[in-house]
Write a protein that holds these residues in place. Structure first.
Motif, mmCIF file in Angstrom:
data_model
loop_
_atom_site.group_PDB
_atom_site.id
_atom_site.type_symbol
_atom_site.label_atom_id
_atom_site.label_comp_id
_atom_site.label_asym_id
_atom_site.label_seq_id
_atom_site.Cartn_x
_atom_site.Cartn_y
_atom_site.Cartn_z
ATOM 1 N N ALA A 14 0.835 -1.205 0.000
ATOM 2 C CA ALA A 14 0.000 0.000 0.000
ATOM 3 C C ALA A 14 0.868 1.253 0.000
ATOM 4 C CB ALA A 14 -0.937 -0.008 1.204
ATOM 5 N N LEU A 15 1.929 1.267 0.807
ATOM 6 C CA LEU A 15 2.824 2.428 0.844
ATOM 7 C C LEU A 15 3.582 2.585 -0.470
ATOM 8 C CD1 LEU A 15 4.116 2.134 4.498
ATOM 9 C CD2 LEU A 15 2.641 3.937 3.563
ATOM 10 N N TYR A 16 3.940 1.486 -1.074
ATOM 11 C CA TYR A 16 4.577 1.522 -2.393
ATOM 12 C C TYR A 16 3.625 2.155 -3.401
ATOM 13 C CZ TYR A 16 6.761 -0.038 -6.726
ATOM 14 O OH TYR A 16 7.343 -0.075 -7.972
ATOM 15 N N PHE A 17 2.387 1.705 -3.411
ATOM 16 C CA PHE A 17 1.373 2.229 -4.325
ATOM 17 C C PHE A 17 1.154 3.721 -4.080
ATOM 18 C CE2 PHE A 17 -3.082 3.276 -5.233
ATOM 19 C CZ PHE A 17 -3.110 3.029 -6.592
ATOM 20 N N GLU A 28 -7.863 6.944 3.473
ATOM 21 C CA GLU A 28 -9.125 6.195 3.643
ATOM 22 C C GLU A 28 -9.364 5.241 2.472
ATOM 23 O OE1 GLU A 28 -9.099 9.713 3.510
ATOM 24 O OE2 GLU A 28 -8.728 9.770 5.666
ATOM 25 N N GLU A 29 -9.021 5.690 1.286
ATOM 26 C CA GLU A 29 -9.180 4.853 0.096
ATOM 27 C C GLU A 29 -8.087 3.778 0.041
ATOM 28 O OE1 GLU A 29 -8.897 5.427 -4.714
ATOM 29 O OE2 GLU A 29 -9.663 7.105 -3.527
ATOM 30 N N LEU A 30 -6.886 4.169 0.384
ATOM 31 C CA LEU A 30 -5.748 3.260 0.321
ATOM 32 C C LEU A 30 -5.942 2.054 1.231
ATOM 33 C CD1 LEU A 30 -2.917 3.036 -0.971
ATOM 34 C CD2 LEU A 30 -2.034 4.211 1.040
ATOM 35 N N ILE A 31 -6.450 2.280 2.433
ATOM 36 C CA ILE A 31 -6.567 1.183 3.396
ATOM 37 C C ILE A 31 -7.796 0.299 3.185
ATOM 38 C CG2 ILE A 31 -5.101 2.254 5.140
ATOM 39 C CD1 ILE A 31 -7.608 3.106 6.647
ATOM 40 N N THR A 32 -8.495 0.509 2.069
ATOM 41 C CA THR A 32 -9.532 -0.461 1.700
ATOM 42 C C THR A 32 -8.910 -1.666 1.028
ATOM 43 O OG1 THR A 32 -9.926 0.484 -0.498
ATOM 44 C CG2 THR A 32 -11.273 1.356 1.348
ATOM 45 N N TRP A 35 -7.127 -3.484 -4.291
ATOM 46 C CA TRP A 35 -6.470 -4.310 -5.304
ATOM 47 C C TRP A 35 -6.466 -5.796 -4.952
ATOM 48 C CZ3 TRP A 35 -3.781 -1.467 -1.736
ATOM 49 C CH2 TRP A 35 -2.884 -2.164 -0.935
ATOM 50 N N LEU A 36 -6.818 -6.132 -3.728
ATOM 51 C CA LEU A 36 -6.821 -7.537 -3.327
ATOM 52 C C LEU A 36 -7.974 -8.283 -3.968
ATOM 53 C CD1 LEU A 36 -6.102 -7.184 0.491
ATOM 54 C CD2 LEU A 36 -4.519 -7.889 -1.298
ATOM 55 N N LYS A 40 -11.082 -13.485 -1.439
ATOM 56 C CA LYS A 40 -10.222 -13.893 -0.336
ATOM 57 C C LYS A 40 -10.211 -12.779 0.716
ATOM 58 C CE LYS A 40 -7.175 -16.630 -3.240
ATOM 59 N NZ LYS A 40 -5.813 -16.795 -3.732
ATOM 60 N N PRO A 41 -11.197 -12.779 1.605
ATOM 61 C CA PRO A 41 -11.259 -11.698 2.588
ATOM 62 C C PRO A 41 -10.064 -11.731 3.550
ATOM 63 C CG PRO A 41 -12.879 -13.394 3.093
ATOM 64 C CD PRO A 41 -12.253 -13.754 1.781
ATOM 65 N N LEU A 42 -9.682 -10.549 4.000
ATOM 66 C CA LEU A 42 -8.576 -10.444 4.960
ATOM 67 C C LEU A 42 -9.013 -10.919 6.334
ATOM 68 C CD1 LEU A 42 -7.174 -6.875 4.214
ATOM 69 C CD2 LEU A 42 -6.105 -9.040 3.654
ATOM 70 N N GLU A 43 -8.099 -11.539 7.037
ATOM 71 C CA GLU A 43 -8.361 -11.863 8.429
ATOM 72 C C GLU A 43 -8.449 -10.541 9.178
ATOM 73 O OE1 GLU A 43 -5.246 -14.440 9.879
ATOM 74 O OE2 GLU A 43 -5.236 -15.521 7.977
#
Length: 144
Positions: A14-17, A28-32, A35-36, A40-43
């Protein structure tokens, strides 16, 4: 791979992007993590940890970049490749603001990410900069 490791890789990506985007994406948008793969939901703990790393690094970017600059020898921050810069920002944030994480683990994880995603010498460079930041903090939380 442990979920903390996966969370750090996700935060690094995310920081690279964020750094690579021409117009900085709002946190707020970045931490959604759009791109995943949606199937496959995140834990939950992985998601929370990644979001904390990304938001914390971006919110404190001025202080973090200042610390990185102080510990670069014969380098300018603008010359760093984006992989190294993203790893340095994420890890410096943790060293500076998250004193409950052992510095040795933070640095080891940064080295691992650099070995996987960086150049052949990235891990050595990142290790040196982070170790220098760690020594300058001397076990105390960062204070400007």
């Amino acid at each position: 791979m442990a979920s903390r490791r996966k969370a750090r890789i996700l935060a690094f990506q995310a920081l690279y992007f964020w750094e690579a985007s021409l117009q900085r994406v709002p946190v707020e948008e970045l931490i959604t993590f759009a791109w995943l793969e949606k199937d496959k939901p995140l834990e939950e703990d992985m998601s929370v940890f990644s979001k904390m790393l990304v938001a914390g690094a971006i919110e404190n970017i001025t202080e973090i970049d200042s610390q990185i600059k102080k510990h670069l020898e014969n380098w300018d921050i603008s010359r760093l490749n984006r992989v190294d810069l993203a790893v340095l920002r994420m890890s410096a944030y943790t060293l500076m603001y998250q004193s409950d994480f052992p510095p040795s683990i933070v640095i080891d994880e940064a080295i691992g990410i650099c070995r996987e995603f960086g150049t052949d010498d990235s891990y050595k460079f990142v290790n040196g900069v982070l170790d220098s930041i760690r020594k300058s903090l001397d076990g105390k939380p960062y204070s400007p």
